[in-house]
Structure formats: structure tokens, C-alpha cells
Design a protein around this motif. Structure first.
Motif, PDB file in Angstrom:
ATOM      1  N   ILE A 105       0.850  -1.189   0.000  1.00  0.00           N
ATOM      2  CA  ILE A 105       0.000   0.000   0.000  1.00  0.00           C
ATOM      3  C   ILE A 105       0.888   1.243   0.000  1.00  0.00           C
ATOM      4  O   ILE A 105       2.055   1.187   0.386  1.00  0.00           O
ATOM      5  CB  ILE A 105      -0.964   0.009   1.208  1.00  0.00           C
ATOM      6  N   GLU A 106       0.309   2.338  -0.425  1.00  0.00           N
ATOM      7  CA  GLU A 106       1.066   3.587  -0.555  1.00  0.00           C
ATOM      8  C   GLU A 106       1.250   4.265   0.800  1.00  0.00           C
ATOM      9  O   GLU A 106       0.314   4.390   1.580  1.00  0.00           O
ATOM     10  CB  GLU A 106       0.354   4.534  -1.510  1.00  0.00           C
ATOM     11  N   MET A 107       2.474   4.725   1.042  1.00  0.00           N
ATOM     12  CA  MET A 107       2.797   5.412   2.285  1.00  0.00           C
ATOM     13  C   MET A 107       2.011   6.719   2.402  1.00  0.00           C
ATOM     14  O   MET A 107       1.552   7.070   3.483  1.00  0.00           O
ATOM     15  CB  MET A 107       4.298   5.705   2.345  1.00  0.00           C
ATOM     16  N   ARG A 111      -0.419   8.181   5.526  1.00  0.00           N
ATOM     17  CA  ARG A 111      -0.294   9.491   6.185  1.00  0.00           C
ATOM     18  C   ARG A 111      -1.574  10.308   6.050  1.00  0.00           C
ATOM     19  O   ARG A 111      -1.991  10.986   6.985  1.00  0.00           O
ATOM     20  CB  ARG A 111       0.897  10.253   5.610  1.00  0.00           C
ATOM     21  N   ASP A 112      -2.195  10.262   4.877  1.00  0.00           N
ATOM     22  CA  ASP A 112      -3.407  11.056   4.648  1.00  0.00           C
ATOM     23  C   ASP A 112      -4.635  10.479   5.346  1.00  0.00           C
ATOM     24  O   ASP A 112      -5.522  11.218   5.759  1.00  0.00           O
ATOM     25  CB  ASP A 112      -3.694  11.154   3.144  1.00  0.00           C
ATOM     26  N   LEU A 135       3.300   0.431  10.188  1.00  0.00           N
ATOM     27  CA  LEU A 135       3.540   0.261   8.756  1.00  0.00           C
ATOM     28  C   LEU A 135       4.383   1.406   8.195  1.00  0.00           C
ATOM     29  O   LEU A 135       5.252   1.194   7.354  1.00  0.00           O
ATOM     30  CB  LEU A 135       2.219   0.151   7.992  1.00  0.00           C
ATOM     31  N   GLU A 136       4.140   2.615   8.675  1.00  0.00           N
ATOM     32  CA  GLU A 136       4.945   3.750   8.232  1.00  0.00           C
ATOM     33  C   GLU A 136       6.401   3.604   8.652  1.00  0.00           C
ATOM     34  O   GLU A 136       7.304   3.945   7.898  1.00  0.00           O
ATOM     35  CB  GLU A 136       4.382   5.065   8.799  1.00  0.00           C
ATOM     36  N   MET A 137       6.623   3.113   9.860  1.00  0.00           N
ATOM     37  CA  MET A 137       8.005   2.891  10.306  1.00  0.00           C
ATOM     38  C   MET A 137       8.685   1.834   9.436  1.00  0.00           C
ATOM     39  O   MET A 137       9.829   2.003   9.021  1.00  0.00           O
ATOM     40  CB  MET A 137       8.046   2.441  11.774  1.00  0.00           C
ATOM     41  N   ASN A 149       7.867   4.601  -1.280  1.00  0.00           N
ATOM     42  CA  ASN A 149       6.480   5.006  -1.349  1.00  0.00           C
ATOM     43  C   ASN A 149       5.512   3.871  -1.045  1.00  0.00           C
ATOM     44  O   ASN A 149       4.335   4.097  -0.868  1.00  0.00           O
ATOM     45  CB  ASN A 149       6.178   5.577  -2.744  1.00  0.00           C
ATOM     46  N   LEU A 150       5.994   2.634  -0.972  1.00  0.00           N
ATOM     47  CA  LEU A 150       5.128   1.493  -0.752  1.00  0.00           C
ATOM     48  C   LEU A 150       5.594   0.702   0.461  1.00  0.00           C
ATOM     49  O   LEU A 150       6.792   0.639   0.755  1.00  0.00           O
ATOM     50  CB  LEU A 150       5.120   0.565  -1.970  1.00  0.00           C
TER      51      LEU A 150
END
Length: 154
Positions: A105-107, A111-112, A135-137, A149-150
Motif C-alpha cells: 500500500i502507498e505510504m 499518512r493522509d 507500517l509507516e516505520m 512510497n510502498l
């Protein structure tokens, strides 16, 4: 990621053994020249660094010591051959992305979609935010893909 995680998800991050990860890189200035030098000395075919003093590699024990993540125990993933990634995304995060690329999935979507939880947010929303933060980490600095980005939901 911008800033420290919300105090409302600290217990969830601790329970998942990711709390220590939130402090990595805070107040630390990266030296691009040093990073470039290490990249130049990395040999992908042997997964080692070739240094003047000899070869060295990064072990699982090194990761445990540096990152504070447990490395022994049961595997966290099962078979992924026939997973419905949309359903998996919804089960884990309570939201579904239109475009899922082979489980990634897109980072930017993370965030959004997952803004900092409010004081009156339900426990399930805090858990979903904590999962998105983890997941962002993972996609941001633990195991980024080349585009940064993914991130894979596995």
C-alpha cells in the motif's frame, strides 16, 4: 514520519515491541557521505560489506541489539498465496485503498488517512492508527522499497 507518536498509542506500540523503534533517528543527523561510502562497499551478491579490514555483514542478532525487536519466536506471516489484500487491509486498518499492488500500500495514503487520533477516539481507532504508524516505520526506514512510497502489509 513527522514527530513522535501520539501518547495515546504508546501502550499499543509497546505491546507490539515497536516502542523502541519510535526513538530511532530522533535528534540524529545522518551523514550522506558516510551512507554513500557504505552503499559503495555493499556487495549484493554476497550480502556483505567489503571494507579495508575485511568483509562484514549484518546479522539478525545485530538487528535485535540495534533495534530492540525480538527475533525469536513464531513467524508473523503465514501463507500469502491466496490472500484478498483488500479485505486484509480493511481488517487491519478499518479502511481500504483502491490500489493495492501485490499486498503493498502507498505510504502517502497511510499518512493522509490516519491522522493523529483524537482524545475521544475509540480503542479500535487507536489500534488502527498504531498499526498504520508501525507500517509507516517499516516502509519509511526499517524496510523501505526503492521508491520509499510502498509498504507491504505482510
Amino acid at each position: 514520519m513527522s514527530g513522535s507518536p501520539s501518547p495515546m498509542i504508546e501502550n499499543y506500540l509497546r505491546e507490539a515491541n515497536f516502542w523502541h523503534m519510535t526513538t530511532i533517528g530522533r535528534g540524529c543527523k545522518l551523514d550522506p557521505k558516510l551512507i554513500s561510502a557504505l552503499i559503495e562497499r555493499w556487495r549484493h551478491e554476497t550480502h556483505t560489506f567489503h571494507l579495508p579490514c575485511g568483509e562484514c555483514t549484518i546479522t539478525l542478532e545485530d538487528m535485535q541489539l540495534q533495534l530492540g525487536l525480538p527475533v525469536d519466536g513464531f513467524a508473523l506471516t503465514g501463507s500469502v498465496q491466496s490472500i484478498d489484500w483488500g479485505a486484509m487491509c480493511y481488517d487491519l486498518l478499518g479502511a481500504m485503498l483502491d490500489n493495492i499492488y501485490g499486498g503493498q500500500i502507498e505510504m502517502g495514503w497511510l499518512r493522509d488517512t490516519f491522522l493523529e487520533p483524537r482524545n475521544d477516539s475509540a480503542e479500535v481507532e487507536r489500534i488502527q492508527y498504531a498499526r498504520a504508524y508501525i507500517l509507516e516505520m517499516i516502509g519509511g526506514y526499517l524496510m523501505p522499497d526503492l521508491s520509499r512510497n510502498l509498504v507491504h502489509m505482510r
